[in-house]
Scaffold this active site. Structure first.
Site, PDB file in Angstrom:
ATOM      1  N   ASN A 115       0.837  -1.196   0.000  1.00 16.28           N
ATOM      2  CA  ASN A 115       0.000   0.000   0.000  1.00 16.28           C
ATOM      3  C   ASN A 115       0.873   1.248   0.000  1.00 16.28           C
ATOM      4  OD1 ASN A 115      -0.427   1.930   2.506  1.00 16.28           O
ATOM      5  ND2 ASN A 115       0.194  -0.063   3.333  1.00 16.28           N
ATOM      6  N   PHE A 119      -1.500   8.299   4.350  1.00 13.87           N
ATOM      7  CA  PHE A 119      -2.225   8.934   5.458  1.00 13.87           C
ATOM      8  C   PHE A 119      -3.503   9.635   4.989  1.00 13.87           C
ATOM      9  CE2 PHE A 119       1.730   9.721   8.399  1.00 13.87           C
ATOM     10  CZ  PHE A 119       1.871   8.363   8.567  1.00 13.87           C
ATOM     11  N   SER A 185       5.986   5.122   8.529  1.00 15.91           N
ATOM     12  CA  SER A 185       5.334   4.801   7.262  1.00 15.91           C
ATOM     13  C   SER A 185       6.253   5.195   6.103  1.00 15.91           C
ATOM     14  CB  SER A 185       4.011   5.557   7.127  1.00 15.91           C
ATOM     15  OG  SER A 185       3.511   5.435   5.805  1.00 15.91           O
ATOM     16  N   ASN A 187       5.212   5.894   3.174  1.00 14.41           N
ATOM     17  CA  ASN A 187       4.368   6.503   2.145  1.00 14.41           C
ATOM     18  C   ASN A 187       4.174   8.009   2.271  1.00 14.41           C
ATOM     19  OD1 ASN A 187       3.922   3.916   1.019  1.00 14.41           O
ATOM     20  ND2 ASN A 187       2.382   3.507   2.588  1.00 14.41           N
ATOM     21  N   THR A 188       4.820   8.627   3.267  1.00 13.24           N
ATOM     22  CA  THR A 188       4.851  10.078   3.379  1.00 13.24           C
ATOM     23  C   THR A 188       6.301  10.512   3.191  1.00 13.24           C
ATOM     24  OG1 THR A 188       2.944  10.194   4.856  1.00 13.24           O
ATOM     25  CG2 THR A 188       4.469  12.054   4.900  1.00 13.24           C
ATOM     26  N   LYS A 223       5.762   3.549  16.898  1.00 12.02           N
ATOM     27  CA  LYS A 223       5.696   2.501  15.878  1.00 12.02           C
ATOM     28  C   LYS A 223       6.927   2.603  14.990  1.00 12.02           C
ATOM     29  CE  LYS A 223       2.480   0.144  12.801  1.00 12.02           C
ATOM     30  NZ  LYS A 223       1.076   0.039  12.398  1.00 12.02           N
ATOM     31  N   ASN A 252       5.924  -1.595  11.469  1.00 10.10           N
ATOM     32  CA  ASN A 252       5.180  -1.056  10.330  1.00 10.10           C
ATOM     33  C   ASN A 252       5.490  -1.908   9.097  1.00 10.10           C
ATOM     34  OD1 ASN A 252       3.695   0.828   8.711  1.00 10.10           O
ATOM     35  ND2 ASN A 252       4.324   2.483  10.077  1.00 10.10           N
TER      36      ASN A 252
END
Length: 346
Positions: A115, A119, A185, A187-188, A223, A252
């Site tokens: 994925n 966010f 994460s 993805n940022t 996390k 994560n």
């Protein structure tokens, strides 16, 4: 039942079918007797399942990981399916749409998901209001533990990230039982740089200083990514001890694609990989942190739990609690009960 339904669900785009399934779960919960039926089918209760971790009492040690209920819509539904706790988010101060679609991809040959959601959420004000409303309901006054997973907006530069975390922390303080600081994460853009020792210490110390309201404080967890080196994990142990936060969530999603059987087209999709390919590494991280810290702080284990045996492996490695996401999607709600029944039998 889920084994018959799963092939149909997996024919659809994973993000679209997520909203179809959750909408139907909410309809079932509103239907007269629907919530009671869900509890009767899925819930497993036993004093052997109860846990007290970082000062909170959990009716069972199996939780829903962040990312599934980003906007605080499904607490009651998830409790009815048997989860002992639900972590909402990741929540950011301002609403944001996330990354362009498609942004979630199944890897059925590997039992995984990739994925790059980014966010996507409705913002902390909406989530706080929903959680406050839930807390006033009969279901919300029961024993479900709710965690708030907080992050920064994509447009916020890292040097101003602390202010984003403070806004989310302050706004959610009265409606969650614990906090998770998400700096891991993939993805940022630039977010993982906040895992470096100096910025992370600053962020956690700042939140700890604010962590008291009318004599009440909330457990703060961090996390972390599975891709950290042993030296970086040693830094994490030191940071936990120096800042006095309550514990760690390990782990994560991973940016690694090592050993995947899926097609190159799928493997080359950018984003975080979860599910079975993550299981071994997340357990290794749990074991390392638990061993090197001499069990000095609680760990929530997450990553690749697709069976009761996977969950027991995480618990034996040193996790106090476990969380599901990808395994929940692949195996269905019966997985929660299988894990809890296995724990009772131990």
């Amino acid at each position: 039942m889920y084994s018959l339904l799963k092939p149909i669900l997996f024919k659809f785009d994973p993000e679209k079918i997520h909203y179809v399934v959750t909408a139907n779960l909410k309809r079932l919960n509103r239907f007269p007797g629907g919530a009671a039926l869900s509890r009767a089918i899925w819930n497993v209760k036993s004093p052997k399942l109860e846990r007290e971790v970082f000062g909170l009492r959990f009716t069972n040690p199996v939780g829903l990981a962040a990312g599934f209920d980003k906007n605080g819509e499904l607490m009651g539904e998830m409790a009815n399916l048997g989860f002992g706790f639900v972590e909402v988010g990741t929540v950011t101060p301002l609403p944001q749409p996330g990354n362009p679609k498609p942004r979630m991809f199944r890897l059925p040959e590997d039992g995984g998901l990739i994925n790059r959601m980014g966010f996507n959420n409705l913002g902390v004000d909406v989530v706080a209001e929903r959680l406050a409303a839930f807390r006033k309901t009969k279901a919300g006054q029961k024993e479900l533990i709710i965690g708030g997973n907080i992050g920064k907006n994509k447009v916020t530069p890292n040097e101003e990230a602390v202010s984003d975390y403070i806004k989310c922390f302050d706004r959610l303080f009265d409606v969650v039982d614990y906090f998770v600081v998400n700096v891991s994460s993939p993805n940022t853009p630039g977010l993982r740089a906040l895992q470096e020792k100096e910025p992370l210490m600053d962020l956690l110390n700042t939140l700890q200083k604010r962590n008291s309201k009318n004599g009440i404080s909330r457990p703060i967890l961090l996390k972390i990514a599975p891709d950290l080196t042993d030296e970086q994990l040693d830094d994490i142990i030191e940071i936990v001890q120096q800042t006095g936060i309550a514990g760690i969530i390990a782990t994560n999603t991973t940016i690694s694609r090592k050993g995947l059987a899926s097609s190159d087209e799928l493997k080359n999709e950018t984003g975080g990989l979860s599910g079975v390919p993550l299981s071994k590494r997340s357990t290794e991280v749990i074991s390392y942190l638990h061993r090197k810290s001499n069990g000095a702080f609680p760990i929530i284990g997450v990553g690749g739990i697709h069976s009761a045996e996977d969950a027991i492996e995480k618990l034996n490695a040193g996790a106090a609690l476990v969380q599901l996401y990808t395994g929940f999607i692949y195996e269905g709600p019966a997985l929660i009960g299988r894990i809890n029944k296995r724990i009772i039998s131990m």
